[in-house]
Scaffold this active site. Structure first.
Site: not given
Ligand code: AQP
Length: 332
Positions: A112, A195, A198
């Protein structure tokens, strides 16, 4: 009943399909078997700069989407993290028993902070896994439903719970990650080697649940596959098709072998057309239910207020015990 706890960030407005299949569906299932606590983690969101107006709106929108996805306030506790101040309080305690080297090994921070460089990342982003430890331990959670990307943070939680218990006496339940293998990592539709996320996915690779259904349809139809024409589950050689099969199977309950059999000799076009229809049938009522919660702010606020009250009762008891074990003098 065993306890479950999980949290989701309100950073993007709409949840994406990875969030839903990897995490939120498990939140819904665990309501039936666990004393479940789910929260919108606004304190985690501010580890990156947020526009205050957007953060406020997205926090409510996140709660509305969780309800639309099937969380039932009579069967689980749904709240906003900042409504329960014990999170920040136990977070500090956990910071104080974490090694700097240990925190530095968290790969999510590396990922990140990679974009803007480590020097422009906040200290909050660095220590966010430790706040997450506090989030989990406050509720004495047994199970933490998350996607694969969170596994390392749950390991850290287990280490810190054991360390605290060893140093100060049994205080915290040591939790386990609840990761459903088949959906632990949903992949980007345009680049099935990464994966769906966002921040890393291109707009065409990412399905936001609140997108216009027609846009969702288009994204499924233009998903990257391979040069063969055989619908077969093979994550190594056919990651794009395998990802589509996983999504299809999870949303419909049809097994992957049954899907492979029914698309035998039909090619990718048919698979994509049908999956697009499945997605549209899923997101259309989801969008509508989310809007209904947003249109009734009194109900939403009252659900969140009741949730915070229930959560606080549990969190306050755990924090008091931890403070006592540490030797902090209770306020009279
Ligand atoms: N691609 C994915 N497949 C399965 N599970 C996923 N999660 C996120 N992406 C995938 C799961 O969603 C939950 C919430 O995640 P968060 O609030 O931590 O959101 P995040 O990780 O910030 O979502 P992103 O899209 O993955 O954000 P970035 O791009 O910033 O890293 C968690 O349980 C996560 O595992």
């Amino acid at each position: 009943r065993p306890r479950a706890l999980s949290g989701i960030q309100p950073t993007s407005g709409s949840f994406h399909l990875g969030n839903y299949l990897g995490a939120i569906r498990q939140y819904v299932a665990l309501q039936e078997t666990h004393d479940a606590f789910y929260m919108v983690v606004d304190l985690h969101a501010i580890t990156m700069p947020q526009d205050p107006k957007d953060l406020r709106a997205n926090t409510r929108l996140s709660a509305a989407q969780l309800l639309a996805a099937g969380l039932d306030p009579d069967r689980c506790t749904l709240f906003i993290q900042s409504h329960v101040p014990e999170h920040a309080q136990l977070g500090w305690v956990m910071n104080c028993i974490t090694g700097f080297g240990e925190a530095s090994r968290m790969t999510q921070f590396k990922d990140k902070s990679a974009k803007g460089g480590v020097n422009s990342a906040s200290v909050g982003l660095f220590t966010y896994p430790i706040l997450q430890v506090a989030d989990i331990l406050l509720y004495q959670a047994n199970a933490v439903p998350v996607g694969e990307d969170q596994r390392q943070h749950i390991e850290l939680t287990r280490d810190l719970a054991e360390r605290f218990n060893q140093r100060y006496g049994q205080t915290f339940t040591v939790p386990a990650a609840h990761i459903v293998k088949e959906v632990a990592k949903i992949y980007d539709l345009q680049d099935p080697s990464i994966k769906m996320s966002k921040s890393a996915s291109s707009p065409k690779g990412l399905i936001n649940l609140l997108d216009e259904p027609r846009a969702t349809e288009k994204k499924i139809k233009s998903a990257v596959t391979d040069t063969e024409a055989e619908v077969r589950f093979d994550t190594e050689n056919k990651p794009g098709v395998s990802n589509l099969l996983t999504i299809y199977s999870t949303l419909t309950g049809e097994s992957i072998p049954a899907l492979e059999a029914s698309y035998e000799g039909k090619g990718y076009g048919a698979l994509k057309t049908d999956l697009a229809a499945v997605m549209v049938d899923f997101v259309t009522p989801f969008k509508q239910r989310t809007q209904e919660y947003l249109d009734d702010p009194e109900t939403l606020d009252s659900i969140l207020a009741k949730g915070a009250e229930k959560a606080r009762a549990v969190a306050a008891e755990t924090l008091a015990q931890a403070y006592d074990r540490l030797g902090l003098v209770p306020a009279k």
